[in-house]
Motif scaffolding. Structure first.
Motif, mmCIF file in Angstrom:
data_model
loop_
_atom_site.group_PDB
_atom_site.id
_atom_site.type_symbol
_atom_site.label_atom_id
_atom_site.label_comp_id
_atom_site.label_asym_id
_atom_site.label_seq_id
_atom_site.Cartn_x
_atom_site.Cartn_y
_atom_site.Cartn_z
ATOM 1 N N LEU A 1 35.859 48.505 71.155
ATOM 2 C CA LEU A 1 37.011 47.710 71.634
ATOM 3 C C LEU A 1 38.315 48.507 71.693
ATOM 4 O O LEU A 1 39.186 48.207 72.506
ATOM 5 C CB LEU A 1 37.231 46.501 70.711
ATOM 6 N N LYS A 2 38.447 49.514 70.832
ATOM 7 C CA LYS A 2 39.728 50.211 70.668
ATOM 8 C C LYS A 2 40.346 50.698 71.978
ATOM 9 O O LYS A 2 41.532 50.490 72.207
ATOM 10 C CB LYS A 2 39.594 51.365 69.678
ATOM 11 N N PRO A 3 39.574 51.362 72.865
ATOM 12 C CA PRO A 3 40.191 51.854 74.103
ATOM 13 C C PRO A 3 40.799 50.737 74.956
ATOM 14 O O PRO A 3 41.763 50.952 75.688
ATOM 15 C CB PRO A 3 39.014 52.511 74.851
ATOM 16 N N LEU A 4 40.238 49.542 74.830
ATOM 17 C CA LEU A 4 40.724 48.405 75.625
ATOM 18 C C LEU A 4 41.958 47.768 75.008
ATOM 19 O O LEU A 4 42.664 47.006 75.652
ATOM 20 C CB LEU A 4 39.630 47.330 75.738
ATOM 21 N N MET A 5 42.184 48.054 73.735
ATOM 22 C CA MET A 5 43.261 47.375 73.016
ATOM 23 C C MET A 5 44.385 48.324 72.610
ATOM 24 O O MET A 5 45.285 47.947 71.898
ATOM 25 C CB MET A 5 42.694 46.693 71.768
ATOM 26 N N ALA A 6 44.314 49.569 73.051
ATOM 27 C CA ALA A 6 45.347 50.550 72.699
ATOM 28 C C ALA A 6 46.709 50.055 73.146
ATOM 29 O O ALA A 6 46.898 49.617 74.273
ATOM 30 C CB ALA A 6 45.036 51.889 73.355
ATOM 31 N N GLY A 7 47.646 50.107 72.225
ATOM 32 C CA GLY A 7 49.010 49.696 72.556
ATOM 33 C C GLY A 7 49.241 48.202 72.506
ATOM 34 O O GLY A 7 50.347 47.726 72.724
ATOM 35 N N ASP A 8 48.183 47.448 72.210
ATOM 36 C CA ASP A 8 48.335 45.991 72.124
ATOM 37 C C ASP A 8 48.573 45.605 70.673
ATOM 38 O O ASP A 8 47.646 45.460 69.895
ATOM 39 C CB ASP A 8 47.073 45.310 72.663
ATOM 40 N N ASN A 9 49.844 45.436 70.306
ATOM 41 C CA ASN A 9 50.177 45.164 68.900
ATOM 42 C C ASN A 9 49.684 43.814 68.407
ATOM 43 O O ASN A 9 49.629 43.563 67.225
ATOM 44 C CB ASN A 9 51.695 45.263 68.697
ATOM 45 N N SER A 10 49.317 42.935 69.339
ATOM 46 C CA SER A 10 48.877 41.605 68.927
ATOM 47 C C SER A 10 47.530 41.670 68.205
ATOM 48 O O SER A 10 47.117 40.719 67.582
ATOM 49 C CB SER A 10 48.756 40.691 70.146
ATOM 50 N N THR A 11 46.836 42.815 68.328
ATOM 51 C CA THR A 11 45.526 42.915 67.687
ATOM 52 C C THR A 11 45.661 43.134 66.185
ATOM 53 O O THR A 11 44.691 43.038 65.464
ATOM 54 C CB THR A 11 44.714 44.092 68.265
ATOM 55 N N SER A 12 46.839 43.461 65.751
ATOM 56 C CA SER A 12 46.982 43.816 64.342
ATOM 57 C C SER A 12 47.918 42.863 63.605
ATOM 58 O O SER A 12 48.874 42.344 64.175
ATOM 59 C CB SER A 12 47.530 45.244 64.229
ATOM 60 N N LEU A 13 47.609 42.647 62.338
ATOM 61 C CA LEU A 13 48.503 41.856 61.486
ATOM 62 C C LEU A 13 49.596 42.753 60.912
ATOM 63 O O LEU A 13 50.338 42.351 60.036
ATOM 64 C CB LEU A 13 47.699 41.220 60.346
ATOM 65 N N GLY A 14 49.654 43.985 61.414
ATOM 66 C CA GLY A 14 50.639 44.946 60.930
ATOM 67 C C GLY A 14 49.955 46.080 60.185
ATOM 68 O O GLY A 14 48.731 46.197 60.166
ATOM 69 N N THR A 15 50.774 46.911 59.570
ATOM 70 C CA THR A 15 50.258 48.070 58.837
ATOM 71 C C THR A 15 50.222 47.769 57.345
ATOM 72 O O THR A 15 51.179 47.203 56.803
ATOM 73 C CB THR A 15 51.158 49.300 59.097
ATOM 74 N N CYS A 16 49.124 48.143 56.702
ATOM 75 C CA CYS A 16 48.994 48.003 55.252
ATOM 76 C C CYS A 16 48.954 49.392 54.621
ATOM 77 O O CYS A 16 48.115 50.218 54.977
ATOM 78 C CB CYS A 16 47.722 47.233 54.895
ATOM 79 N N ILE A 17 49.881 49.645 53.715
ATOM 80 C CA ILE A 17 49.878 50.874 52.927
ATOM 81 C C ILE A 17 49.071 50.592 51.660
ATOM 82 O O ILE A 17 49.341 49.611 50.967
ATOM 83 C CB ILE A 17 51.316 51.281 52.499
ATOM 84 N N ILE A 18 48.081 51.429 51.368
ATOM 85 C CA ILE A 18 47.268 51.198 50.166
ATOM 86 C C ILE A 18 47.141 52.486 49.358
ATOM 87 O O ILE A 18 47.099 53.588 49.922
ATOM 88 C CB ILE A 18 45.865 50.648 50.544
ATOM 89 N N GLY A 19 47.092 52.347 48.039
ATOM 90 C CA GLY A 19 46.907 53.522 47.191
ATOM 91 C C GLY A 19 46.638 53.115 45.750
ATOM 92 O O GLY A 19 46.982 52.003 45.330
ATOM 93 N N THR A 20 45.982 54.018 45.012
ATOM 94 C CA THR A 20 45.787 53.831 43.567
ATOM 95 C C THR A 20 46.983 54.469 42.865
ATOM 96 O O THR A 20 47.376 55.585 43.203
ATOM 97 C CB THR A 20 44.478 54.496 43.104
ATOM 98 N N ARG B 1 56.126 57.748 46.612
ATOM 99 C CA ARG B 1 55.283 57.998 47.793
ATOM 100 C C ARG B 1 55.004 56.698 48.539
ATOM 101 O O ARG B 1 54.930 56.685 49.773
ATOM 102 C CB ARG B 1 53.969 58.677 47.364
ATOM 103 N N PHE B 2 54.856 55.592 47.800
ATOM 104 C CA PHE B 2 54.689 54.290 48.450
ATOM 105 C C PHE B 2 55.913 53.987 49.312
ATOM 106 O O PHE B 2 55.797 53.554 50.461
ATOM 107 C CB PHE B 2 54.509 53.177 47.401
ATOM 108 N N VAL B 3 57.094 54.218 48.751
ATOM 109 C CA VAL B 3 58.348 53.941 49.470
ATOM 110 C C VAL B 3 58.454 54.825 50.714
ATOM 111 O O VAL B 3 58.802 54.350 51.804
ATOM 112 C CB VAL B 3 59.566 54.156 48.542
#
Length: 209
Positions: free
Chosen positions: A75-94, A129-131
């Motif tokens: 699906l990715k090539p069809l949805m490139a640049g379509d921000n509606s596909t994402s709930l946003g960016t999640c930063i994760i780390g231990t 680093r999170f910040v």
């Protein structure tokens, strides 16, 4: 059976070798890419619920997540640049002082399956680093901090406090890990807590919607 129903069953049952072809078939039949993605996200929600209920275990969950990844790749090539596909960016780390990553990786896969773009900072992540990562990435809606050791609970507290004191806004902070409780999460100022990877994906969606 509809094309989407077929894709959903393949994801839920971890048939990673068949998912890509099934997604392509659905596209060829005129089903919208977003609709297929939503179907797969729903499937991973079911997988997460089964995991939380103890009906399936880590291997089955990993296989389902891998299957979803195969479908998303089509699906990715069809949805490139379509921000509606994402709930946003999640930063994760231990957090700092903790080198555990299996639980964090599983949570990352499940949150990604829920519709987020993931930025994984790895293990032993210093508070600052999170910040920095929040500043470096666009549309950060969620920051997930993991701690697996009782001895690193102060690091979890410090990470949340540093993120909250940064003055940056527009995102929620979720915490988790073996020694963490909902009471501790509330005490250190986190916006949410999840006890396992399945519930992390559910809570992630709740927090940003």
């Amino acid at each position: 059976m509809s094309k989407i129903a077929g894709v959903k069953i393949l994801v839920e049952t971890g048939k990673s070798k068949k998912v890509g072809a099934a997604v392509q078939e659905a596209l060829d039949a005129g089903v919208a890419a977003q609709e297929i993605l939503n179907g797969m996200i729903d499937s991973m929600g079911v997988v997460g619920e089964k995991f939380s209920a103890g009906e399936i275990f880590v291997p089955e969950m990993l296989i389902a997540a891998k299957s979803m990844a195969k479908g998303v790749a089509v699906l990715k090539p069809l949805m490139a640049g379509d921000n509606s596909t994402s709930l946003g960016t999640c930063i994760i780390g231990t957090v700092a002082g903790d080198l555990h990553d299996i639980g964090k990786n599983l949570v990352s896969m499940m949150i990604e399956s829920a519709g987020f773009t993931m930025v994984d900072l790895g293990v032993d992540v210093p508070d600052e680093r999170f910040v920095e990562a929040i500043k470096e990435n666009d549309n950060v809606t969620l920051v997930a901090c993991s701690g697996l050791l009782t001895t690193t609970m102060p690091s979890l507290k410090s990470a949340v406090e540093t993120i909250k004191a940064s003055g940056l806004t527009g995102f929620k902070v979720i915490v988790g890990g073996a020694p963490v409780t909902s009471e501790f999460a509330a005490e250190i100022g986190a916006d949410g807590y999840a006890e396992d990877a399945g519930s992390a994906a559910v809570k992630a969606k709740e927090l940003v919607r």
